[in-house]
Design a protein around this motif. Structure first.
Motif, PDB file in Angstrom:
ATOM      1  N   GLN A 128       0.853  -1.191   0.000  1.00  0.00           N
ATOM      2  CA  GLN A 128       0.000   0.000   0.000  1.00  0.00           C
ATOM      3  C   GLN A 128       0.882   1.231   0.000  1.00  0.00           C
ATOM      4  O   GLN A 128       1.903   1.284   0.672  1.00  0.00           O
ATOM      5  CB  GLN A 128      -0.915   0.022   1.228  1.00  0.00           C
ATOM      6  CG  GLN A 128      -1.914  -1.124   1.281  1.00  0.00           C
ATOM      7  CD  GLN A 128      -2.941  -1.045   0.173  1.00  0.00           C
ATOM      8  OE1 GLN A 128      -3.249   0.025  -0.346  1.00  0.00           O
ATOM      9  NE2 GLN A 128      -3.486  -2.184  -0.213  1.00  0.00           N
ATOM     10  N   TYR A 139      -7.162   4.637   9.358  1.00  0.00           N
ATOM     11  CA  TYR A 139      -8.166   5.611   9.782  1.00  0.00           C
ATOM     12  C   TYR A 139      -8.800   5.370  11.148  1.00  0.00           C
ATOM     13  O   TYR A 139      -9.029   6.324  11.883  1.00  0.00           O
ATOM     14  CB  TYR A 139      -9.201   5.834   8.673  1.00  0.00           C
ATOM     15  CG  TYR A 139      -8.598   6.645   7.568  1.00  0.00           C
ATOM     16  CD1 TYR A 139      -8.176   6.046   6.386  1.00  0.00           C
ATOM     17  CD2 TYR A 139      -8.343   8.010   7.743  1.00  0.00           C
ATOM     18  CE1 TYR A 139      -7.546   6.780   5.408  1.00  0.00           C
ATOM     19  CE2 TYR A 139      -7.713   8.745   6.771  1.00  0.00           C
ATOM     20  CZ  TYR A 139      -7.320   8.138   5.602  1.00  0.00           C
ATOM     21  OH  TYR A 139      -6.676   8.860   4.640  1.00  0.00           O
ATOM     22  N   LEU A 158     -13.577  12.501  10.039  1.00  0.00           N
ATOM     23  CA  LEU A 158     -12.702  11.456   9.511  1.00  0.00           C
ATOM     24  C   LEU A 158     -12.779  11.403   7.988  1.00  0.00           C
ATOM     25  O   LEU A 158     -11.773  11.243   7.309  1.00  0.00           O
ATOM     26  CB  LEU A 158     -13.090  10.098  10.107  1.00  0.00           C
ATOM     27  CG  LEU A 158     -12.106   8.975   9.839  1.00  0.00           C
ATOM     28  CD1 LEU A 158     -10.813   9.217  10.558  1.00  0.00           C
ATOM     29  CD2 LEU A 158     -12.680   7.638  10.252  1.00  0.00           C
ATOM     30  N   LEU A 160      -8.553  -3.068   5.679  1.00  0.00           N
ATOM     31  CA  LEU A 160      -7.987  -1.985   4.883  1.00  0.00           C
ATOM     32  C   LEU A 160      -9.121  -1.268   4.184  1.00  0.00           C
ATOM     33  O   LEU A 160     -10.196  -1.804   4.025  1.00  0.00           O
ATOM     34  CB  LEU A 160      -7.028  -2.549   3.851  1.00  0.00           C
ATOM     35  CG  LEU A 160      -5.856  -3.323   4.398  1.00  0.00           C
ATOM     36  CD1 LEU A 160      -5.150  -4.028   3.274  1.00  0.00           C
ATOM     37  CD2 LEU A 160      -4.899  -2.399   5.112  1.00  0.00           C
ATOM     38  N   VAL A 161      -8.861  -0.065   3.733  1.00  0.00           N
ATOM     39  CA  VAL A 161      -9.919   0.716   3.102  1.00  0.00           C
ATOM     40  C   VAL A 161     -10.312   0.151   1.741  1.00  0.00           C
ATOM     41  O   VAL A 161     -11.476  -0.005   1.449  1.00  0.00           O
ATOM     42  CB  VAL A 161      -9.483   2.182   2.977  1.00  0.00           C
ATOM     43  CG1 VAL A 161     -10.510   2.983   2.234  1.00  0.00           C
ATOM     44  CG2 VAL A 161      -9.252   2.764   4.347  1.00  0.00           C
ATOM     45  N   VAL A 162      -9.325  -0.168   0.897  1.00  0.00           N
ATOM     46  CA  VAL A 162      -9.646  -0.648  -0.450  1.00  0.00           C
ATOM     47  C   VAL A 162      -9.054  -2.037  -0.653  1.00  0.00           C
ATOM     48  O   VAL A 162      -7.939  -2.285  -0.233  1.00  0.00           O
ATOM     49  CB  VAL A 162      -9.042   0.287  -1.512  1.00  0.00           C
ATOM     50  CG1 VAL A 162      -9.480  -0.116  -2.888  1.00  0.00           C
ATOM     51  CG2 VAL A 162      -9.414   1.709  -1.221  1.00  0.00           C
ATOM     52  N   GLY A 166      -7.424  -4.090  -3.147  1.00  0.00           N
ATOM     53  CA  GLY A 166      -6.865  -4.063  -4.492  1.00  0.00           C
ATOM     54  C   GLY A 166      -5.367  -4.067  -4.381  1.00  0.00           C
ATOM     55  O   GLY A 166      -4.806  -3.678  -3.367  1.00  0.00           O
ATOM     56  N   GLU A 172     -15.298  -1.072  -2.230  1.00  0.00           N
ATOM     57  CA  GLU A 172     -14.437  -0.366  -1.286  1.00  0.00           C
ATOM     58  C   GLU A 172     -15.013  -0.491   0.111  1.00  0.00           C
ATOM     59  O   GLU A 172     -16.203  -0.301   0.329  1.00  0.00           O
ATOM     60  CB  GLU A 172     -14.341   1.101  -1.687  1.00  0.00           C
ATOM     61  CG  GLU A 172     -13.249   1.811  -0.957  1.00  0.00           C
ATOM     62  CD  GLU A 172     -13.044   3.227  -1.457  1.00  0.00           C
ATOM     63  OE1 GLU A 172     -13.302   3.475  -2.634  1.00  0.00           O
ATOM     64  OE2 GLU A 172     -12.634   4.055  -0.641  1.00  0.00           O
ATOM     65  N   LEU A 178     -14.665   3.327   5.921  1.00  0.00           N
ATOM     66  CA  LEU A 178     -13.587   3.749   6.810  1.00  0.00           C
ATOM     67  C   LEU A 178     -13.760   3.187   8.210  1.00  0.00           C
ATOM     68  O   LEU A 178     -12.835   2.757   8.852  1.00  0.00           O
ATOM     69  CB  LEU A 178     -13.553   5.274   6.913  1.00  0.00           C
ATOM     70  CG  LEU A 178     -12.883   6.033   5.793  1.00  0.00           C
ATOM     71  CD1 LEU A 178     -12.970   7.517   6.077  1.00  0.00           C
ATOM     72  CD2 LEU A 178     -11.446   5.628   5.646  1.00  0.00           C
TER      73      LEU A 178
END
Lengths: 219, 207
Positions: free
Chosen positions: A128, A136, A150, B14-16, B18, B115, B118
């Motif tokens: 990443q 976050y 956020l 994780l956020v995305v 990919g 996706e 958050l």
């Protein structure tokens, strides 16, 4: 106290939770390299998980301890910025100080040939870059942000990364322009030089042969 | 306070989902990447050849039952998307077996699933406020800006590498041609001289 404890637990879970990345197979002495072209001051986090083919059960099992991976990271000037051994599951992180192509290389450090036994090692890899490295929930807990705050924070991070990439783009375009201008110059000067050499050689040949034949009394 | 703590505890993804990778594919070799996917998951991937030879590579995608979903030969860049029919391991392979001595550098971007939010609490089905929906649309726009930047970065890398090769070739060819000119110029004269030196005796004899 409760908040910091839960944040710590979240961090622990985030780290130990296996990354659902793409996986590939790597041979025993094989070195696999990946290139990351990134602007400067960008953080990169890589997580990997290894599995070894077990002949007895006929499937891939989590790798035995003692089988680690050696991670080597080179910066755009081919200087090594990280060269470390990690265990069978590992996480490496670095921040770029110069913009450009960084190379992340992985190879297994197995010394006992029997461990692989002709099979391959399966490596799950997840890299990443930039704002995707931000955790976050951790940021929300630390700065005590509401959901909306956020979201805005995420947008700010994204925009910052876009700006860094644009600056990098400007630097790359300059390099490209310099290369093209040097090619242009070289083509121009070499063409002139070669034409001159042709003419000079031609004149020299004629003069030399004329004097040669006159000496031989053939002309 | 407790709610925030609990929501932090629940969140650990994780956020995305990919992976973007740029790797080198040596000549005469094949490189495969595998991904385990559930049923009815949409995945899309795109690849680009950044450097090497004729800037082309063979690519094929195979599903868990060994059916070929996508098979293209000698492509410079392409994208492919598919919704999975079954759960299993999907394989994306790149082959440089047709090339005898050039390595290729290939960029691959494999995205699957949606996706992730958050925070876990953000998946609640109640409607978003105007501020929140503005944030969501801004986020999507910024995602597409970042994607377009990646596209331009790859094109620029490709063009720059081509320009650098051109510069190298121009330099070597210019030097080589100059040397060749000298060698041929002087060689011709020497050869011509050698013809007349040998035949001088016979010429005198015939006239």
């Amino acid at each position: 106290m409760m908040l910091s404890l839960s944040a710590a637990l979240t961090l622990a879970l985030a780290w130990m939770f296996p990354a659902h990345g793409l996986y590939f197979h790597i041979g025993e002495t094989e070195k696999k390299c990946f290139i990351e072209e990134i602007p400067d001051e960008t953080m990169v986090i890589g997580k990997y998980r290894t599995q070894l083919w077990d002949k007895q059960s006929g499937s891939f099992l989590p790798a035995t301890p003692g089988l680690g991976m050696h991670v080597e990271i080179k910066d755009p000037d081919t200087k090594i910025i990280l060269s470390r051994q990690y265990g069978s599951d590992g996480r490496f992180t670095f921040t770029s100080h110069t913009p450009g192509e960084h190379q992340i290389c992985l190879h297994s450090n197995s010394t006992k040939m029997a461990l692989f036994a002709g099979g391959k090692l399966r490596v799950h890899l997840d890299i990443q870059v930039g704002e995707h490295t931000n955790n976050y929930p951790e940021i929300a807990a630390k700065d005590k942000l509401t959901e909306l705050q956020l979201r805005v924070r995420q947008l700010l991070d994204q925009v910052e990364q876009i700006q860094k990439e644009q600056n990098y783009q400007r630097y790359r375009e300059e390099r490209f322009r310099m290369t093209s201008e040097s090619t242009n110059q070289r083509v121009l000067w070499w063409s002139i030089a070669q034409t001159l050499i042709l003419i000079v050689t031609g004149i020299w040949q004629m003069k030399h042969l004329k004097s040669f034949f006159e000496a031989k009394k053939l002309v | 306070m407790l709610y925030l703590g609990l929501s932090c505890l629940l969140l650990h993804v994780l956020v995305v989902f990919g992976t973007e990778l740029t790797f080198e594919l040596p000549d005469n070799e094949k490189e495969c990447f595998y991904e385990e996917l559930e049923k009815d998951v949409r995945f899309d991937f795109d690849f680009q050849v950044i450097s090497g030879g004729n800037y082309d590579v063979d690519c094929f995608v195979i599903d868990p039952l060994d059916n070929v979903l996508y098979n293209e030969k000698k492509k410079q860049y392409d994208s492919f998307s598919h919704t999975t029919d079954m759960k299993g391991v999907y394989k994306v392979c790149f082959s440089n077996e047709f090339s005898t001595f050039t390595d290729k550098t290939v960029y691959l971007d494999f995205r699957h699933g949606d996706e992730e939010p958050l925070l876990e609490s953000m998946t609640r089905s109640s409607a978003l406020t105007q501020m929140e929906s503005s944030c969501v649309s801004l986020h999507e726009i910024l995602n597409s800006v970042a994607e377009s930047q990646t596209w331009y970065r790859l094109r620029e890398a490709h063009d720059r590498i081509k320009a650098e090769h051109l510069l190298e070739r121009v330099s070597y060819w210019s030097i080589g041609e100059t040397i060749l000119l000298f060698v041929i110029g002087i060689g011709q004269v020497i050869m011509l001289r050698s013809f007349f030196s040998d035949k001088k005796g016979s010429l005198a004899a015939t006239t």
